[in-house]
Structure formats: structure tokens, C-alpha cells
Design an enzyme around this catalytic site. Structure first.
Site, PDB file in Angstrom:
ATOM      1  N   GLU A 168      25.019  42.135  36.278  1.00 23.47           N
ATOM      2  CA  GLU A 168      24.812  41.035  35.353  1.00 23.47           C
ATOM      3  C   GLU A 168      25.567  39.778  35.755  1.00 23.47           C
ATOM      4  OE1 GLU A 168      24.410  40.894  30.525  1.00 23.47           O
ATOM      5  OE2 GLU A 168      25.909  42.203  31.450  1.00 23.47           O
ATOM      6  N   ASP A 169      26.794  39.944  36.217  1.00 24.76           N
ATOM      7  CA  ASP A 169      27.662  38.785  36.419  1.00 24.76           C
ATOM      8  C   ASP A 169      27.861  38.381  37.871  1.00 24.76           C
ATOM      9  OD1 ASP A 169      29.936  39.745  33.723  1.00 24.76           O
ATOM     10  OD2 ASP A 169      27.964  38.803  33.730  1.00 24.76           O
TER      11      ASP A 169
END
Lengths: 109, 263
Positions: free
Chosen positions: B75-76
Site C-alpha cells: 500500500e505505501d
């Protein structure tokens, strides 16, 4: 190490396993608020003291913000003894009695 | 919990090749998060390690622990899912993807994979333990969601201690706000604290409000506040860690002579 930092460490080492709020450190050392908090911040950063917040259940019940306690760690007790012993020996003074009181500092969490 | 203490905890119960996989997951996560920081200023990797620590204490299996370490890489960061599949296989990668996508209450309620739910609970627990670095409105939103959804879910999963701590921390955030309004000492302090680095303000303000509340006499409260304000520039220097006064450093931090055997 400044005398002020020594006094703060003494406040923690005076009684085994003692946990202190900031106000209690101020009362024990008679230092100013603005003096002890930078010392506490530094000691905490080095891992010589560890802090914990009061149980939120208690503070909630009493409708007030939680307070923070500090106590000396095993590393802190050892480090203080070494540093302060060195300082006293360098000045050819007898090491103070409170330095070698046993602290309940095993197994820091 | 640090990564070292995590491995110490696992060394007795985890077979060697599974430990190696967890180590690999840590290495991969630490690599992809290397440029990121938490709001507290800590390196980002501190968070996945803490989440893995919480789950290790709850006795979760090695796949969950790997997924915990990796849970934010997709996600990051730019880490491609294909890399995770290649190194860790489908099951772990699916756990990572699920913990990123199962977010809203509906998805959580309909999710049947207990391991995903455990991951999310542990993730939220560490975030709540460090929530003071977020703005108050986000703190309250996360705490409400925790009380309504995650804490009961954790308890139903049998993660009672995690559920209990989630609820306690969330309630502490949502409890009646500190009376920052009507006492001038509190207001003055709230202004003075602006001198400190941003990441530290809320934590110290909380502590000083706590101490102020414990002082019964107004004159003593005023003295506490005034002394604190006078010491605020020094506090700011200390917290920045810059220009440390060498006289104040414990000798362990100074250049030492070769005879000194410590550390």
C-alpha cells in the site's frame, strides 16, 4: 554529568523500584520545572529511565488527564553508578551512600 | 518490541526455516520502508515490527507474522505484488493484500478470515498506542471505529487482551476532553509548547496538563507554568537532540579512553 542530573538520578535511586511523577521529581530535587523536564527527556531517550502513562481507566474515572510515571531502568542504575562514582572519585570525595542502594531494576520491560 | 526481541521470543518455538522466512520478511519490509517515517519521527519499520510483536505474543503462526511485517509494503511503497508472491508465496501475499483492502465496517463484518482480522486488530492496537502524534479529529475518528467495530471483533476472535487494550485506549481518547479552556495556566502552556518540535508537542502537553491538574493551589500552578515556559527553549534544544551540552551527557556517550570496557 551535571549536579542537577545527578540529583534527578538520586531521586530515582533512593528507593528501590520507585516510580515518580514529574511533580515528585521536582519536590525531591527542589529544581525548577523547566530544569527537570529536559533532564527527564534526555534520560528517557538514553533508556536510563522508562516512563509509562497512568492507567487510563483510573484517570478517566476521576475525570482528569492521565499522569506520567518514570522509574530507573537496569541500564540507568548501572550507568548512574559508574558515572557518579567516577565523578566523586575524580574529586577525591567519598561516594555517597544512596548510590549503592539496591534497586529493583531487573528485567526492564 | 524490537526486531531482536521478537526473534528471541520466537527462537524457542519456531522451526529454523520459518524463522528464516520471518527474517526475510523483515529485511524486505525494512528495505521498502527505508525512506519513510512515522508521525512520531521514528523510522517506519518500527510499526510493522511492533504489529508482528503483538501477534507473536498472541501465538499467531509464521505466515501471519510475515504478513504483519509486510502489511504496508504494497500500500505505501512501490514494492510489486509479484515480488512478494515470488519470495513468500500466495498465502502470505493474500494476507498482505487482504489487510490492506478489508477496511470499512461492511468488509470487516463479512470477512471470515480470522488471520486477517487478527492482523487488523494488532495494526490498530499499535496505532492507538502511538495515536498521540495524530491530529485530535483523526484520533477521535479512529477511536470511535475501534470501539464500535474492532475491539468487539478482537474479543470475538478470542484475542481478549488485544480487544481489552483496544477498548481502553479508544475510551481514553474519547473521554471528556481535558479542560484546556477555562484555566489560564493550561492556555498559556498550550501556547508555550509551540516552541517545541511538532512531533513532541502533544505528548509533553498531555504530561504537563496531567501534572497541573494535580496541583491544588493556583499560585503553585502559576509557578509551575512560568518555570516551564522559561525552560521551554532548553526543552526544545533537548528534544531536537542538537547542540547537546557535553557536560550533561552521561559518560557512556562521550569519546572514551581505550581502558573503558563498557559497551
Amino acid at each position: 554529568m551535571t549536579l542537577q542530573t545527578q540529583n534527578v538520578l538520586k531521586a530515582f535511586m533512593d528507593e528501590p523500584g520507585r516510580e515518580l511523577y514529574g511533580l515528585e521529581v521536582i519536590a525531591a530535587t527542589r529544581l525548577a520545572t523547566g530544569t527537570i523536564y529536559p533532564i527527564l527527556a534526555r534520560l528517557e531517550r538514553y533508556g536510563w529511565i522508562e516512563g509509562r502513562w497512568e492507567d487510563p481507566g483510573i484517570s478517566q474515572q476521576e475525570s482528569r488527564p492521565p499522569r506520567r510515571y518514570y522509574k530507573i531502568t537496569a541500564a540507568g542504575a548501572e550507568g548512574s553508578r559508574t558515572a557518579i562514582t567516577k565523578a566523586y572519585r575524580a574529586r577525591r570525595q567519598p561516594v555517597p551512600g544512596w548510590l549503592n542502594r539496591p534497586t529493583a531494576s531487573g528485567g526492564a520491560r | 518490541m524490537t526486531i531482536e526481541s521478537l526473534f528471541e521470543t520466537l527462537a524457542d518455538t519456531m522451526p529454523a526455516e520459518r524463522l528464516r522466512l520471518i527474517e526475510r520478511a523483515y529485511t524486505v519490509a525494512a528495505y521498502w520502508h527505508r525512506a519513510q517515517k512515522r508521525k512520531s519521527g521514528d523510522p517506519y519499520i518500527v510499526h510493522p515490527v511492533a504489529v508482528a510483536g503483538i501477534l507473536a505474543e498472541a501465538g499467531m503462526d509464521h505466515e501471519v507474522l510475515c504478513a504483519a511485517l509486510l502489511h504496508d509494503v504494497l500500500e505505501d511503497t512501490d514494492c510489486p505484488a509479484a515480488l512478494l508472491i515470488h519470495e513468500f508465496g500466495d498465502r502470505i501475499t493474500d494476507l498482505v493484500i487482504a489487510s490492506a483492502t478489508v477496511d470499512d465496517p461492511v468488509a470487516l463484518a463479512s470477512c471470515t478470515d480470522e488471520r486477517v482480522l487478527a492482523l487488523k486488530s494488532a495494526d490498530r492496537l499499535h496505532n492507538l498506542r502511538t495515536i498521540r502524534f495524530l491530529p485530535p479529529s483523526r484520533q477521535r475518528r479512529k477511536s470511535r471505529h475501534t470501539l464500535e467495530v474492532l475491539a468487539p471483533l478482537a474479543v470475538r476472535l478470542g484475542l481478549e487482551e488485544i480487544g481489552a487494550e483496544l477498548a481502553t485506549l479508544a475510551r481514553a481518547v474519547l473521554s471528556p476532553p481535558v479542560e484546556a479552556g477555562h484555566r489560564s495556566s493550561n492556555r498559556t502552556l498550550a501556547l508555550g509548547v509551540l516552541l517545541l518540535p511538532e512531533a513532541h508537542r502533544s505528548r509533553w502537553l498531555q504530561e504537563w496538563f496531567g501534572e497541573l491538574q494535580a496541583i491544588p493551589r493556583r499560585s503553585a500552578r502559576v509557578r509551575f507554568t512560568v518555570e516551564l515556559l522559561m525552560g521551554m527553549p532548553r526543552m526544545a534544544v533537548t528534544l531536537r537532540g542538537a547542540a547537546t551540552d557535553l557536560r550533561d551527557l552521561p559518560p557512556g556517550r562521550m569519546p572514551r579512553d581505550p581502558q573503558d570496557h563498557r559497551d
